[in-house]
Scaffold this motif. Structure first.
Motif, mmCIF file in Angstrom:
data_model
loop_
_atom_site.group_PDB
_atom_site.id
_atom_site.type_symbol
_atom_site.label_atom_id
_atom_site.label_comp_id
_atom_site.label_asym_id
_atom_site.label_seq_id
_atom_site.Cartn_x
_atom_site.Cartn_y
_atom_site.Cartn_z
ATOM 1 N N LEU A 68 0.738 -1.215 -0.496
ATOM 2 C CA LEU A 68 0.085 -0.014 0.246
ATOM 3 C C LEU A 68 0.832 0.931 0.231
ATOM 4 C CD1 LEU A 68 -2.970 1.627 0.229
ATOM 5 C CD2 LEU A 68 -2.908 1.277 2.775
ATOM 6 N N ASP A 69 2.050 1.244 0.775
ATOM 7 C CA ASP A 69 2.906 2.640 0.753
ATOM 8 C C ASP A 69 3.201 2.547 -0.031
ATOM 9 O OD1 ASP A 69 2.502 3.028 3.303
ATOM 10 O OD2 ASP A 69 3.382 1.977 4.069
ATOM 11 N N ARG A 70 3.891 1.485 -1.195
ATOM 12 C CA ARG A 70 4.923 1.342 -2.591
ATOM 13 C C ARG A 70 2.968 2.466 -3.458
ATOM 14 N NH1 ARG A 70 7.152 -4.493 -2.792
ATOM 15 N NH2 ARG A 70 8.138 -3.575 -4.569
ATOM 16 N N VAL A 71 1.876 1.883 -3.314
ATOM 17 C CA VAL A 71 1.154 2.589 -4.480
ATOM 18 C C VAL A 71 1.018 3.703 -3.988
ATOM 19 C CG1 VAL A 71 -1.541 2.271 -4.777
ATOM 20 C CG2 VAL A 71 -0.225 -0.415 -4.499
ATOM 21 N N LEU A 72 0.743 3.955 -2.474
ATOM 22 C CA LEU A 72 0.676 5.534 -3.089
ATOM 23 C C LEU A 72 1.823 6.717 -2.996
ATOM 24 C CD1 LEU A 72 -0.986 5.232 1.183
ATOM 25 C CD2 LEU A 72 -1.553 5.511 -0.690
ATOM 26 N N ALA A 73 3.643 6.293 -3.124
ATOM 27 C CA ALA A 73 3.947 6.336 -3.343
ATOM 28 C C ALA A 73 4.399 7.301 -4.629
ATOM 29 C CB ALA A 73 5.662 5.939 -2.742
ATOM 30 N N ALA A 74 3.930 6.076 -5.451
ATOM 31 C CA ALA A 74 3.904 6.436 -6.956
ATOM 32 C C ALA A 74 2.953 6.777 -7.420
ATOM 33 C CB ALA A 74 3.756 4.862 -7.947
ATOM 34 N N ASP A 75 3.232 8.464 -8.912
ATOM 35 C CA ASP A 75 2.568 8.968 -9.469
ATOM 36 C C ASP A 75 1.322 7.818 -10.678
ATOM 37 O OD1 ASP A 75 3.506 11.358 -7.975
ATOM 38 O OD2 ASP A 75 5.945 11.223 -9.358
#
Length: 233
Positions: A89-96
């Protein structure tokens, strides 16, 4: 709505064969994006043996029936998401930009990728509750694109083709996944029937897919493309 410039990309890849065309296509997209100076995070679900099953056992013990969305909201609020879910989830939220890379199986995505969405796109984290829906959802202003291979040729996926319009098969991903959580769903990057191509044609197809990602900032939205096709028809 203001669109966020792309600087960080998450590619979530779902194919069980490391030497497949689909895997080569995902890595080609990765290289094309990195060549532009973008940070690319590649998540290979099969390589990581990702657990796709959403059930009650990943949440703290509770009484009564299992209602996944309720438990996800509670886990987001209480900080009790499982480590693998919280990390992705953190990886998703970090991506544009989110790229879902997969072969079209039974006119949809492989089960492992659907399970990843079930577990990682948690209610209250990317959409729903305070996170909102569609234009007000957590990921509004960011972009997402499907990177797809098919078993059949392009003609089979035309509106009057043997299988039907490819846009109809991908609508549940564009509208029910990407747009639901706020993304601008971009026109998909599709290679039709790579298993039926000779080596030269496969190499050309890989270059064409990579070229799409070299110009990803200017790729039109899937909704815009659907509207143009409808007006043209």
């Amino acid at each position: 709505m203001t669109t966020t410039p792309i600087s960080t990309v998450l590619i979530v890849h779902a194919h069980p064969e490391p030497t497949s065309f689909s895997t080569a296509q995902a890595h080609g997209a990765c290289r094309a994006l990195e060549a532009q100076g973008l940070h690319v995070d590649l998540l290979d679900l099969y390589a990581q043996a990702w657990q796709p099953v959403l059930d009650r056992h990943e949440f703290p013990a509770f009484d009564g029936p299992f209602k996944p969305q309720r438990e996800q909201w509670s886990a987001v609020r209480d900080g009790t998401l499982p480590d693998d879910v919280r990390s992705d989830l953190d990886r998703v939220l970090a991506a544009d930009l989110l790229v879902l890379s997969f072969p079209l199986w039974w006119f949809s995505m492989p089960a492992i990728l659907k399970g990843w969405l079930d577990r990682v796109f948690v209610m209250g984290g990317v959409a729903g509750g305070d996170a909102g829906l569609f234009e007000t959802a957590r990921l509004a202003g960011r972009r997402a694109v499907a990177l797809v291979t098919t078993g059949g040729p392009a003609a089979a996926f035309a509106p009057d083709g043997a299988f039907g319009d490819i846009d109809e098969f991908l609508f549940h991903i564009h509208r029910g996944v990407f747009e639901f959580v706020g993304y601008d769903a971009l026109t998909p990057v599709i290679t039709y029937g790579p298993a039926h191509l000779d080596d030269a044609a496969r190499a050309d197809a890989l270059r064409a897919a990579a070229d799409a990602f070299r110009d990803i900032e200017h790729r039109p939205s899937a909704a815009t493309s659907r509207t143009r096709r409808s007006l043209a028809g």
